[in-house]
Write an enzyme that holds these catalytic residues in place. Structure first.
Site, mmCIF file in Angstrom:
data_model
loop_
_atom_site.group_PDB
_atom_site.id
_atom_site.type_symbol
_atom_site.label_atom_id
_atom_site.label_comp_id
_atom_site.label_asym_id
_atom_site.label_seq_id
_atom_site.Cartn_x
_atom_site.Cartn_y
_atom_site.Cartn_z
ATOM 1 N N GLY A 13 0.792 -1.220 0.000
ATOM 2 C CA GLY A 13 0.000 0.000 0.000
ATOM 3 C C GLY A 13 0.826 1.273 0.000
ATOM 4 N N ASN A 14 1.966 1.261 0.723
ATOM 5 C CA ASN A 14 2.748 2.501 0.823
ATOM 6 C C ASN A 14 3.450 2.843 -0.494
ATOM 7 O OD1 ASN A 14 4.595 0.371 1.090
ATOM 8 N ND2 ASN A 14 6.011 1.612 2.273
ATOM 9 N N LYS A 130 -10.569 -9.874 4.328
ATOM 10 C CA LYS A 130 -9.603 -8.947 3.725
ATOM 11 C C LYS A 130 -10.083 -7.509 3.801
ATOM 12 C CE LYS A 130 -6.531 -7.850 0.173
ATOM 13 N NZ LYS A 130 -5.638 -7.200 1.126
ATOM 14 N N LYS A 214 -2.732 -10.027 -2.503
ATOM 15 C CA LYS A 214 -1.680 -9.907 -3.509
ATOM 16 C C LYS A 214 -0.415 -10.671 -3.119
ATOM 17 C CE LYS A 214 1.458 -6.626 -1.826
ATOM 18 N NZ LYS A 214 1.108 -6.744 -0.429
ATOM 19 N N LYS A 276 2.147 -12.233 4.094
ATOM 20 C CA LYS A 276 3.482 -12.002 3.527
ATOM 21 C C LYS A 276 4.440 -13.110 3.948
ATOM 22 C CE LYS A 276 2.803 -7.064 3.999
ATOM 23 N NZ LYS A 276 1.746 -7.087 2.985
HETATM 24 P P1 ADP Z 1 0.870 -3.812 2.642
HETATM 25 O O1 ADP Z 1 -0.018 -2.736 2.140
HETATM 26 O O2 ADP Z 1 2.304 -3.629 2.249
HETATM 27 O O3 ADP Z 1 0.358 -5.194 2.330
HETATM 28 P P2 ADP Z 1 0.062 -4.116 5.429
HETATM 29 O O4 ADP Z 1 -0.326 -2.916 6.212
HETATM 30 O O5 ADP Z 1 -0.997 -5.044 4.983
HETATM 31 O O6 ADP Z 1 0.956 -3.608 4.224
HETATM 32 O O7 ADP Z 1 1.132 -4.980 6.258
HETATM 33 C C1 ADP Z 1 2.324 -4.411 6.805
HETATM 34 C C2 ADP Z 1 2.115 -4.084 8.278
HETATM 35 O O8 ADP Z 1 2.051 -5.290 9.043
HETATM 36 C C3 ADP Z 1 3.251 -3.355 8.943
HETATM 37 O O9 ADP Z 1 3.190 -1.965 8.682
HETATM 38 C C4 ADP Z 1 3.043 -3.678 10.431
HETATM 39 O O10 ADP Z 1 2.316 -2.640 11.077
HETATM 40 C C5 ADP Z 1 2.167 -4.918 10.423
HETATM 41 N N1 ADP Z 1 2.670 -6.072 11.162
HETATM 42 C C6 ADP Z 1 1.866 -6.957 11.799
HETATM 43 N N2 ADP Z 1 2.567 -7.923 12.389
HETATM 44 C C7 ADP Z 1 3.886 -7.669 12.116
HETATM 45 C C8 ADP Z 1 5.108 -8.340 12.469
HETATM 46 N N3 ADP Z 1 5.119 -9.457 13.187
HETATM 47 N N4 ADP Z 1 6.282 -7.800 12.024
HETATM 48 C C9 ADP Z 1 6.263 -6.667 11.285
HETATM 49 N N5 ADP Z 1 5.153 -5.987 10.932
HETATM 50 C C10 ADP Z 1 3.947 -6.483 11.348
HETATM 51 MG MG MG Z 2 -1.660 -5.834 2.834
#
Ligand code: ADP
Ligand code: MG
Length: 314
Positions: A13-14, A130, A214, A276
């Site tokens: 997303g970022n 989701k 994704k 992820k």
């Molecule tokens: P994207 O849009 O890249 O898919 P998400 O917001 O869905 O991003 O996922 C990334 C986020 O997951 C990070 O910003 C963090 O806040 C969160 N997160 C949750 N659990 C963890 C973890 N164990 N280690 C690192 N980040 C985590």
């Molecule tokens: Mg995500």
């Protein structure tokens, strides 16, 4: 001469922002990170998320139906298709410009509108999980549940978001075309927003009311293209265990075995870090020599050089 490393690069997303002007600005930074990797000798295939964008398109189409009763409701699968084109358009232009600015050899850039088959009996259809669209407060969430019959859920302490079904990707319908373009040296954007979810009905593909994660779609694409790397770019430099607690420990290097143990122990939040880590682990385990990385967009060059990020290996 070394063979180029084939990399499936999943943008979070970022990398795209939440609004039209934010996306226009974000893709410029994203294009720099991608050009860095190309300069490092990588062959890149791009995938991306679409949570905010598909929510925005969906809201806009609902407003249209409210305004004009002759306009029937737009299925979520069509909203995903629209988001692929909108994001692909901005990425294509930003990449083209960045490559020209660096005087890099001309690489044709193209977006493939991609459908991905899902199983109509996937249990995910029974339990939407989701998050899509923007964050709202509890009161707004209640109003949206009543007005639009959305299912709203709290998302990692950041507010409420609409949740939709997120079935697992089974088959990339356009994989033949994607492979041909990638093998020809084109810079391809594919499986955007996790792909347009479809169900097979004989020769007909029917759009499904869902959004595929994704991260899982990118893992499937990386396997199908026999990539060397799956790189998942997100908002954190590394994945952590005991995330957000005083025992927090950032992970640099994890084996498939360790990753599976951390998943079982519940260290990664569902819908954000969990898919992820699952996708990264699945890819690393799928064939010897395959490596997955989770890192920050701006750190992708450092990560491929082994300097940062969380690396998953067999
Ligand atoms: P994207 O849009 O890249 O898919 P998400 O917001 O869905 O991003 O996922 C990334 C986020 O997951 C990070 O910003 C963090 O806040 C969160 N997160 C949750 N659990 C963890 C973890 N164990 N280690 C690192 N980040 C985590
Ligand atoms: Mg995500």
């Amino acid at each position: 001469m070394n063979k180029k490393k084939r990399v499936v690069l999943a943008l979070g997303g970022n990398a795209l922002g939440n609004t039209l002007p934010e996306q226009m600005a974000a893709v410029k930074i994203t294009a720099k990170a991608i050009a860095d990797l190309i300069e490092e000798g990588c062959e890149i295939v791009i995938t991306h998320g679409n949570g905010p964008q598909v929510g925005m398109v969906n809201n806009a189409m609902i407003a249209l139906t409210h305004e004009n009763p002759k306009q029937p409701n737009t299925p979520l699968s069509v909203c995903v298709a629209m988001s692929q084109a909108y994001i692909g358009y901005d990425l294509q232009n930003a990449l083209r410009e960045e490559l020209l600015n660096r005087n890099m050899p001309e690489i044709p850039v193209a977006t493939m509108i991609t459908q991905i088959r899902v199983d109509e009996n996937d249990p995910a259809f029974q339990s939407p999980s989701k998050p899509i669209g923007e964050f709202v407060d509890a009161q707004q969430a209640k109003a949206m549940e009543e007005k639009y019959h959305y299912i709203m859920k709290e998302d990692s302490g950041r507010g409420y978001r609409r949740v939709v079904a997120s079935p697992k990707p089974v088959e990339i319908i356009e994989i033949g075309t994607i492979r041909t373009m990638v093998d020809a040296g084109n810079l391809v954007i594919a499986c955007g927003g996790g792909g347009i979810p479809v169900i097979r009905q004989g020769n007909h593909l029917k759009g499904a009311s869902a959004v595929i994660d994704k991260d899982f779609a990118s893992c499937l694409l990386a396997k199908e293209l026999d990539a060397d790397y799956l790189i998942i770019l997100t908002a954190v430099e590394k994945a952590a265990i005991h995330f957000g607690t005083d025992k927090e420990q950032w992970l640099s290097d994890v084996s498939v075995e360790e990753a599976n143990q951390y998943i079982q122990e519940g260290h990664f939040a569902a819908g954000s870090m969990l898919p992820k880590v699952q996708a990264a682990t699945d890819f690393a385990a799928s064939r010897p020599g395959r490596t997955a990385l989770i890192t920050l967009l701006e750190k992708s060059r450092d990560a491929i050089q082994g300097k940062t990020g969380t690396m998953f290996h067999a």
